[in-house]
Write an enzyme that holds these catalytic residues in place. Structure first.
Site, PDB file in Angstrom:
ATOM      1  N   LYS A  82      -5.174  -1.127  16.193  1.00 51.10           N
ATOM      2  CA  LYS A  82      -5.825  -0.274  15.200  1.00 51.10           C
ATOM      3  C   LYS A  82      -6.987   0.515  15.817  1.00 51.10           C
ATOM      4  O   LYS A  82      -7.306   1.614  15.351  1.00 51.10           O
ATOM      5  CB  LYS A  82      -6.307  -1.130  14.020  1.00 51.10           C
ATOM      6  CG  LYS A  82      -5.158  -1.723  13.213  1.00 51.10           C
ATOM      7  CD  LYS A  82      -4.216  -0.661  12.667  1.00 51.10           C
ATOM      8  CE  LYS A  82      -3.146  -1.234  11.759  1.00 51.10           C
ATOM      9  NZ  LYS A  82      -2.249  -0.189  11.198  1.00 51.10           N
ATOM     10  N   ASP A 116      13.076   3.774  10.763  1.00 47.54           N
ATOM     11  CA  ASP A 116      12.524   2.649  11.503  1.00 47.54           C
ATOM     12  C   ASP A 116      11.642   3.251  12.581  1.00 47.54           C
ATOM     13  O   ASP A 116      12.154   3.891  13.518  1.00 47.54           O
ATOM     14  CB  ASP A 116      13.646   1.811  12.116  1.00 47.54           C
ATOM     15  CG  ASP A 116      13.135   0.579  12.855  1.00 47.54           C
ATOM     16  OD1 ASP A 116      11.953   0.562  13.257  1.00 47.54           O
ATOM     17  OD2 ASP A 116      13.929  -0.369  13.039  1.00 47.54           O
ATOM     18  N   THR A 161      -1.719  -7.946   0.658  1.00 50.94           N
ATOM     19  CA  THR A 161      -0.359  -7.477   0.917  1.00 50.94           C
ATOM     20  C   THR A 161       0.397  -8.557   1.677  1.00 50.94           C
ATOM     21  O   THR A 161      -0.163  -9.578   2.079  1.00 50.94           O
ATOM     22  CB  THR A 161      -0.361  -6.186   1.754  1.00 50.94           C
ATOM     23  OG1 THR A 161      -0.862  -6.482   3.068  1.00 50.94           O
ATOM     24  CG2 THR A 161      -1.203  -5.089   1.110  1.00 50.94           C
ATOM     25  N   TYR A 176      -3.274  -7.032  17.175  1.00 49.99           N
ATOM     26  CA  TYR A 176      -3.424  -6.221  15.961  1.00 49.99           C
ATOM     27  C   TYR A 176      -4.708  -5.395  15.990  1.00 49.99           C
ATOM     28  O   TYR A 176      -4.687  -4.179  15.772  1.00 49.99           O
ATOM     29  CB  TYR A 176      -3.408  -7.107  14.717  1.00 49.99           C
ATOM     30  CG  TYR A 176      -3.530  -6.322  13.436  1.00 49.99           C
ATOM     31  CD1 TYR A 176      -2.427  -5.685  12.889  1.00 49.99           C
ATOM     32  CD2 TYR A 176      -4.761  -6.197  12.789  1.00 49.99           C
ATOM     33  CE1 TYR A 176      -2.528  -4.939  11.725  1.00 49.99           C
ATOM     34  CE2 TYR A 176      -4.874  -5.454  11.623  1.00 49.99           C
ATOM     35  CZ  TYR A 176      -3.760  -4.823  11.099  1.00 49.99           C
ATOM     36  OH  TYR A 176      -3.879  -4.080   9.945  1.00 49.99           O
ATOM     37  N   LEU A 178       0.816  -1.218   0.000  1.00 45.96           N
ATOM     38  CA  LEU A 178       0.000   0.000   0.000  1.00 45.96           C
ATOM     39  C   LEU A 178       0.847   1.265   0.000  1.00 45.96           C
ATOM     40  O   LEU A 178       0.501   2.256  -0.645  1.00 45.96           O
ATOM     41  CB  LEU A 178      -0.932   0.008   1.209  1.00 45.96           C
ATOM     42  CG  LEU A 178      -2.132  -0.924   1.143  1.00 45.96           C
ATOM     43  CD1 LEU A 178      -2.797  -1.028   2.515  1.00 45.96           C
ATOM     44  CD2 LEU A 178      -3.145  -0.433   0.104  1.00 45.96           C
ATOM     45  N   ASN A 231       2.017   4.785   7.374  1.00 46.61           N
ATOM     46  CA  ASN A 231       1.575   3.524   6.773  1.00 46.61           C
ATOM     47  C   ASN A 231       2.267   2.305   7.372  1.00 46.61           C
ATOM     48  O   ASN A 231       1.702   1.212   7.351  1.00 46.61           O
ATOM     49  CB  ASN A 231       1.834   3.568   5.259  1.00 46.61           C
ATOM     50  CG  ASN A 231       1.627   2.225   4.595  1.00 46.61           C
ATOM     51  OD1 ASN A 231       0.511   1.737   4.481  1.00 46.61           O
ATOM     52  ND2 ASN A 231       2.726   1.599   4.154  1.00 46.61           N
TER      53      ASN A 231
END
Length: 231
Positions: free
Chosen positions: A160, A53, A189, A156, A13, A80
């Site tokens: 988010k 990083d 991805t 995860y 992306l 991103n």
């Protein structure tokens, strides 16, 4: 000329977003941890490379100093860079797993945003886009009709969710900068072993759109290709 930094931009992306924004006339800095891959991607795209990083404070500060010396400002920041997390059943996720995932997906966004805020404030109609996920939406993950309902990833998904609140808080604190989170959808991805149903071209659409909103666009929101994300 619109000056843009995209983290994690050597593939997926981030790469597609860079390609589209360069096509739209942006001067893009491709941010990546791996110098060889990042430089190769920047060369292919006709972009500038900056090593960053997001889990290393010194690396982030050095990247901000590089952009300051090279451009003097930043108009668009696309956070991103992200990782998929431990991939374990909920009951097997440890505190260390949570820390590792949050270090990139949440703390990394804060590190980068904090370091680049002075350059954004010097920019023209500055915009920040934080790449989130529908997996961070409590409404989506509680709806059996949604694909998000079937994905239980404690580290995860919650990272988010946290990212949306981080976005909201920055938006309130800096009204002159447009801060928004976006959901690119289930995009094929490396993060999901290319199992996603959307192409990177489709997934990048909302990122590119929100990176291009200008001074009068929305701020503090969470959007996908159809509009505001159910929360």
């Amino acid at each position: 000329m619109t000056t843009t930094l995209i983290t994690g931009a050597n593939k997926g992306l981030g790469y597609e977003t860079a390609r589209r924004l360069i096509e739209a006339g942006h001067t893009v800095y491709v941010g990546a941890r791996d110098a060889r891959r990042g430089q190769a991607a920047a060369t292919e795209l006709g972009a500038r490379f900056v090593r960053i990083d997001v889990t290393e404070e010194d690396s982030v500060k050095a990247a901000a100093e590089f952009v300051r010396e090279d451009a003097g400002r930043l108009d668009v920041l696309v956070n991103n860079a992200g990782i998929g997390g431990a991939g374990k059943p909920v009951g097997e996720v440890t505190g260390a797993d949570m820390r590792t995932t949050y270090d990139t997906n949440v703390f990394g966004v804060v590190r980068v945003t904090h370091a680049f805020l002075p350059l954004l404030e010097a920019g023209d109609a500055p915009v920040v886009v934080n790449v989130g996920s529908g997996l961070g939406s409590p409404a989506a993950t509680a709806d059996p009709s949604r694909i998000e309902f079937h994905v239980a990833l404690l580290d995860y998904n919650s990272s988010k969710t946290a990212l949306v609140m981080v976005t909201s808080q920055y938006a309130k604190a800096y009204p002159a900068i447009r801060f928004n989170a976006v959901d690119p959808g289930y995009t094929a991805t490396d993060l999901n072993d290319h199992q996603g149903t959307n192409s990177v071209e489709e997934g990048a659409e909302i990122i590119v759109r929100m990176a291009s909103i200008g001074a009068h666009g929305p701020t503090g929101g969470f959007f996908d290709k159809t509009g505001p994300v159910a929360w």
